[in-house]
Design an enzyme around this catalytic site. Structure first.
Site, PDB file in Angstrom:
ATOM      1  N   ARG A 103       6.825  51.406  20.137  1.00  0.00           N
ATOM      2  CA  ARG A 103       7.531  50.909  18.934  1.00  0.00           C
ATOM      3  C   ARG A 103       6.898  49.585  18.572  1.00  0.00           C
ATOM      4  O   ARG A 103       6.933  48.639  19.363  1.00  0.00           O
ATOM      5  CB  ARG A 103       9.019  50.741  19.214  1.00  0.00           C
ATOM      6  N   HIS A 130       9.118  56.640  11.073  1.00  0.00           N
ATOM      7  CA  HIS A 130      10.020  56.823  12.225  1.00  0.00           C
ATOM      8  C   HIS A 130      10.166  58.338  12.475  1.00  0.00           C
ATOM      9  O   HIS A 130      11.227  58.923  12.265  1.00  0.00           O
ATOM     10  CB  HIS A 130      11.372  56.168  11.924  1.00  0.00           C
ATOM     11  N   GLN A 133      12.977  59.966  14.767  1.00  0.00           N
ATOM     12  CA  GLN A 133      14.315  59.934  14.183  1.00  0.00           C
ATOM     13  C   GLN A 133      14.502  61.065  13.176  1.00  0.00           C
ATOM     14  O   GLN A 133      15.527  61.744  13.178  1.00  0.00           O
ATOM     15  CB  GLN A 133      14.539  58.579  13.489  1.00  0.00           C
ATOM     16  N   ASP A 225      19.895  53.791   5.257  1.00  0.00           N
ATOM     17  CA  ASP A 225      19.407  52.969   6.363  1.00  0.00           C
ATOM     18  C   ASP A 225      19.596  51.512   5.951  1.00  0.00           C
ATOM     19  O   ASP A 225      19.893  51.225   4.783  1.00  0.00           O
ATOM     20  CB  ASP A 225      17.920  53.296   6.633  1.00  0.00           C
ATOM     21  N   CYS A 265      20.440  56.436  10.704  1.00  0.00           N
ATOM     22  CA  CYS A 265      19.776  56.409  12.012  1.00  0.00           C
ATOM     23  C   CYS A 265      20.413  55.387  12.951  1.00  0.00           C
ATOM     24  O   CYS A 265      20.225  55.464  14.151  1.00  0.00           O
ATOM     25  CB  CYS A 265      18.290  56.145  11.835  1.00  0.00           C
ATOM     26  N   ARG A 293      18.802  62.428  19.332  1.00  0.00           N
ATOM     27  CA  ARG A 293      17.529  61.787  19.670  1.00  0.00           C
ATOM     28  C   ARG A 293      17.116  62.221  21.074  1.00  0.00           C
ATOM     29  O   ARG A 293      15.950  62.476  21.351  1.00  0.00           O
ATOM     30  CB  ARG A 293      17.663  60.256  19.641  1.00  0.00           C
TER      31      ARG A 293
END
Ligand code: CP
Ligand code: NVA
Length: 310
Positions: A103, A130, A133, A225, A265, A293
Site C-alpha cells: 500500500r 484500489h 477493494q 468514499d 469501502c 475483503r
C-alpha cells in the site's frame, strides 16, 4: 510466469469470475469451520506506506487461515523509507518471502516493485487504484443479488482510487456505471479513456457527470468514499465545501431503486460523504463488504501464491 494483481485493468472477465467463485468457496469453507491450508509455510510481506485497518488485518488473518504467515513492514521502518531503491527492496524480499502486498502512494512504484520482484505483488491501494477493494465489492454484490449482470451502479463523490477501480471493473464486466463528481474532481483521465475503450467491446455503459441525482437514478447500488483520501489531509476544508452537494443521504437515495444497496469501502465520515442514517441504515452493506475483503483476498493469494497455479 509469476502473476501480480496491480490493477483490475489487467484482469480478464474470466479472471474476475475465477476470483469471485473462489472467494465464495473459501468463505463457505471458513463458515463451515473446515481448515484449508494451501499456503502452508508461505510468507506474505506487507509493505504499508499509509495507514490501514481492513487491508492489514484481512491480509494477515487471510494468509494465516490459509496456513501461511504475514510480515507487517511499515515503510517508515524498513530501509525503503530511508531511500533504499524499490528494485533492491524487490530483489531482497524475493529471497525471503513468497508474495508482497504493498500500500503506497504512486501506482508506478507498485508496478516497478512488481517488475523487479520474482514473486507475486498485490496492490493494496495506491493514489490511483484500489483493486482488492473493488473485487471484494463485486463479490459482495454477487453474493447479495446473485448476479452482476444488468445492474446499475452509481458512484457518488471523489474521482479517486475507488472510482478509478470501479471504472475498470464495470468496463470489463459490461456493467452500467455512473460516476458523479464535482468539476475538477473527476476520475483519472487515462483510466476513463481506457475504460471507455474496453466498454466499446463489452457493451458497458459508463457515464461521468456532476449531477448526483442523475447518477443514482434507478441505481441498484450506490457507492461512495471519503472526500479527502490519505495524503490529501491538507485539502480537507476545501473539499468539504466543494463536495457539499455530493453527500449520499435519504434525499439522494429517493432517486435510486427502492431496494438499493449502499456501499462504502470505509473508513467513513458520517455527515460528510454519507449521512449516518444511510451508513447505519437498512440499505447499507458496508460491514459485509469489509468482511469480504478477507475472503476475496484469500482467493487472490491462493491464486497468485499457491503451488497449483502456473
Ligand atoms: N477499505 C480499506 O482499504 O480500508 P483500510 O484503509 O482500513 O485498509
Ligand atoms: N480513497 C480512500 C480509500 C481508503 C481505503 C483513500 O485512499 O484514503
Amino acid at each position: 510466469m509469476k502473476k501480480d494483481l496491480l490493477s483490475i485493468v489487467d484482469l480478464s472477465r474470466e479472471d474476475i469470475s475465477q476470483i469471485l467463485e473462489h472467494s465464495a468457496v473459501l468463505k463457505e469453507k471458513h463458515k463451515a469451520g473446515i481448515s484449508y491450508q494451501p499456503l502452508k509455510g508461505k510468507c506474505l510481506g506487507m509493505i504499508f506506506a499509509k495507514s490501514s485497518t481492513r487491508t492489514r488485518v484481512s491480509f494477515e488473518v487471510g494468509i494465516y487461515q490459509l496456513g501461511g504467515y504475514a510480515l507487517f513492514l511499515s515503510a517508515r521502518d524498513i530501509q525503503l523509507g530511508r531511500g533504499e531503491t524499490i528494485a533492491d527492496t524487490a530483489h531482497v524480499l524475493s529471497r525471503y518471502v513468497d508474495g508482497i502486498m504493498i500500500r503506497t502512494f504512486h501506482q508506478a512504484d507498485v508496478e516497478e516493485l512488481a517488475r523487479m520482484a520474482e514473486i507475486p505483488v498485490i496492490n493494496g491501494l495506491t493514489d490511483l487504484l484500489h483493486p482488492c477493494q473493488v473485487l471484494a465489492d463485486l463479490f459482495t454484490i454477487q453474493e447479495r443479488l446473485g448476479t452482476l449482470d444488468g445492474l446499475q451502479v452509481a458512484y457518488v463523490g471523489d474521482g479517486n482510487n475507488m472510482a478509478n477501480s470501479w471504472l475498470h471493473a464495470a468496463a470489463r464486466l459490461g456493467m452500467t456505471l455512473s460516476v458523479a463528481s464535482p468539476r475538477g474532481y473527476e476520475p483519472d483521465a487515462q483510466v476513463v479513456d481506457a475504460a471507455r475503450k474496453t466498454a466499446k467491446q463489452t457493451g458497458a455503459s459508463l457515464k461521468i457527470t456532476d449531477d448526483p441525482a442523475a447518477a443514482v437514478r434507478g441505481a441498484h447500488i450506490i457507492c461512495t468514499d471519503v472526500w479527502a483520501s490519505m495524503g490529501q489531509e491538507g485539502e480537507e476544508e476545501k473539499r468539504r465545501r466543494d463536495f457539499s452537494r455530493f453527500q449520499v443521504n435519504a434525499e439522494l437515495g429517493r432517486h435510486a431503486d427502492p431496494d438499493y444497496l449502499f456501499m462504502h469501502c470505509l473508513p467513513a465520515h458520517r455527515g460528510e460523504e454519507v449521512s449516518a442514517e444511510i451508513l447505519d441504515g437498512p440499505h447499507s452493506i458496508v460491514f459485509d463488504e469489509a468482511e469480504n475483503r478477507l475472503h476475496t483476498q484469500k482467493a487472490i493469494m491462493e491464486l497468485l501464491m499457491g503451488d497449483d497455479t502456473a
